[in-house]
Design a protein around this motif. Sequence first.
Motif, PDB file in Angstrom:
ATOM      1  N   ARG A 131     -16.245   0.623   8.024  1.00  0.00           N
ATOM      2  CA  ARG A 131     -15.014   0.004   8.525  1.00  0.00           C
ATOM      3  C   ARG A 131     -13.769   0.790   8.132  1.00  0.00           C
ATOM      4  N   GLU A 132     -13.924   2.114   8.024  1.00  0.00           N
ATOM      5  CA  GLU A 132     -12.794   2.991   7.745  1.00  0.00           C
ATOM      6  C   GLU A 132     -12.826   4.172   8.708  1.00  0.00           C
ATOM      7  N   VAL A 133     -11.662   4.489   9.254  1.00  0.00           N
ATOM      8  CA  VAL A 133     -11.514   5.666  10.111  1.00  0.00           C
ATOM      9  C   VAL A 133     -10.955   6.797   9.257  1.00  0.00           C
ATOM     10  N   SER A 134     -11.592   7.960   9.351  1.00  0.00           N
ATOM     11  CA  SER A 134     -11.142   9.115   8.567  1.00  0.00           C
ATOM     12  C   SER A 134     -10.682  10.229   9.488  1.00  0.00           C
ATOM     13  N   ARG A 170       1.856  10.651   1.935  1.00  0.00           N
ATOM     14  CA  ARG A 170       1.121   9.740   1.049  1.00  0.00           C
ATOM     15  C   ARG A 170       1.699   8.331   1.110  1.00  0.00           C
ATOM     16  N   GLU A 171       3.025   8.211   1.120  1.00  0.00           N
ATOM     17  CA  GLU A 171       3.649   6.892   1.144  1.00  0.00           C
ATOM     18  C   GLU A 171       3.430   6.196   2.483  1.00  0.00           C
ATOM     19  N   ILE A 172       3.445   6.956   3.574  1.00  0.00           N
ATOM     20  CA  ILE A 172       3.198   6.360   4.894  1.00  0.00           C
ATOM     21  C   ILE A 172       1.769   5.814   4.967  1.00  0.00           C
ATOM     22  N   ILE A 173       0.810   6.586   4.467  1.00  0.00           N
ATOM     23  CA  ILE A 173      -0.588   6.131   4.471  1.00  0.00           C
ATOM     24  C   ILE A 173      -0.750   4.911   3.563  1.00  0.00           C
ATOM     25  N   GLY A 220      -1.554   0.545  13.584  1.00  0.00           N
ATOM     26  CA  GLY A 220      -0.753   1.555  12.909  1.00  0.00           C
ATOM     27  C   GLY A 220       0.492   1.910  13.692  1.00  0.00           C
ATOM     28  N   ASP A 221       1.335   2.698  13.044  1.00  0.00           N
ATOM     29  CA  ASP A 221       2.568   3.193  13.660  1.00  0.00           C
ATOM     30  C   ASP A 221       2.290   4.600  14.193  1.00  0.00           C
ATOM     31  N   TRP A 222       2.318   4.754  15.516  1.00  0.00           N
ATOM     32  CA  TRP A 222       1.961   6.029  16.153  1.00  0.00           C
ATOM     33  C   TRP A 222       2.823   7.172  15.627  1.00  0.00           C
ATOM     34  N   ARG A 238      -2.071   0.765   4.153  1.00  0.00           N
ATOM     35  CA  ARG A 238      -3.190   0.299   3.323  1.00  0.00           C
ATOM     36  C   ARG A 238      -4.370   1.278   3.356  1.00  0.00           C
ATOM     37  N   GLY A 239      -4.042   2.557   3.487  1.00  0.00           N
ATOM     38  CA  GLY A 239      -5.066   3.594   3.497  1.00  0.00           C
ATOM     39  C   GLY A 239      -4.951   4.504   2.295  1.00  0.00           C
ATOM     40  N   SER A 240      -5.610   5.655   2.360  1.00  0.00           N
ATOM     41  CA  SER A 240      -5.576   6.613   1.251  1.00  0.00           C
ATOM     42  C   SER A 240      -5.605   8.031   1.801  1.00  0.00           C
TER      43      SER A 240
END
Length: 453
Positions: A377-380, A424-427, A342-344, A431-433
């Motif tokens: 396999r998802e970080v929340s 929302r657009e950054i996430i 990801g982009d920090w 490829r996240g939500s």
Amino acid sequence: MFKLRSKFVLLFSVIIILSSIIMVSIINYSTRTGYKEFAHKNDITYSNRLVPYIKAYYEMNNSWEGIESIIQIPRGRMGDMMDGRGRAPTPPIMITDQHGKIVLNTLNIDIKRVSKEQLKLGVNINIENKVIGYIFSGSMLVEKLTLEEEYFLGRITNIIIIVTLFILIISIIISYLFSYKLTKPISKLSSASKKIGSGDYTTRVDVNGNDEISMLGVAFNNMAKSIEDSDSWRKQIIADSAHELRTPTTLIQGHLEMIIDGVYKPDKKHIESIYNETKVLTKLIQELQELSSAESGSMKLNIEKLDINKLIKNTSETFKAGDSQEVALKTEINKNIPLIDGDWQKLKQVVTNVLANAYRHTPIGGEIKISSHLKNREVSIIIEDNGCGIAKDELEKIFERFYRTDRSRNRNKGGSGLGLAISREIIRLHRGSIYAESEIDKGTKIVIKLPVT
């Protein structure tokens, strides 16, 4: 569309006509071939029935002389092979000796001798296992139909052609009706497309059935709705942007007019006021540019392996060190969280935006909790507050541009209304939500999910 319908009718007509020609040819050929086979078998049967009488004549006379009298044998001797006048009935016959010499010919065939190959086509006349001659009847020697037979087959062919023409006309009419039914919804789609092209985005087509054309109609209606929504969204964006930009520009213009008119002195106080409004204006423009870049996919991400727990701690410490001590901020870290791609800076911007909103809507003495989780396999990242909450019908809208749950808030208290839209657009680019859960007077929970790669 009339041209398309004509093409369908022409295509179906050509197929039907070709099929009819082939069908008539096959039926006619089969009929003639079948009739010839039937006639040939009948001729052989007839010849076999004549053999005993011809054989008896030869045994009685020991020669073929006068054999033509066989056709005048009385009815009592020839039985049912004789007509009512005591004469041999049709078909005509030919009799040869064992060498192929013709001894009797009523076949109306101009031939003097029958070859050895042709003799094989006849019926043998045997006496004591010795061939004394051959008999040919009707079409056994030459496949030639009589005039009566040709007339009979011609009538059958005419009947087949008439029936085929009738079927052809009916088929063409049916093909026209089918083509009309097939092209009618396509014509409606074409007309609706022209209306949308002229700017009428409310146009829809009626959908009946579940075939491919109906599916095309459904897809068209979905497309039209999407275009209508996009157009409404575009108009709303223009209106909202104009509204948001109007306030700082009006304030700047007002201060400058007051200074020009001598109402205000160009001192530090008034210049700082103008400068602050330019900063608000600059920030708003930057956020609009950032959101546009993210939505178009042109935003560049500096992807690297990063520690989500470290990002949460870093962001939390920034808020704790600020002017937010009146609201408690707690962190719960899952130590098993793996590194993600990801982009920090962008992800920190997202967490900062969400935390800032949580602080704005949490009363003094309230509590905010930020935690990390790992599942499937998802970080929340979950940010919860016990503030005023958000109505259910507004949960999805909070991620829209310029949307504020409390319309009475100004930009200074409620933000620009672009933070969550940008988040929302950054996430999405990661490829996240991101989504929200909330209850009135109980608080709000924002969930950010990112894939582990």
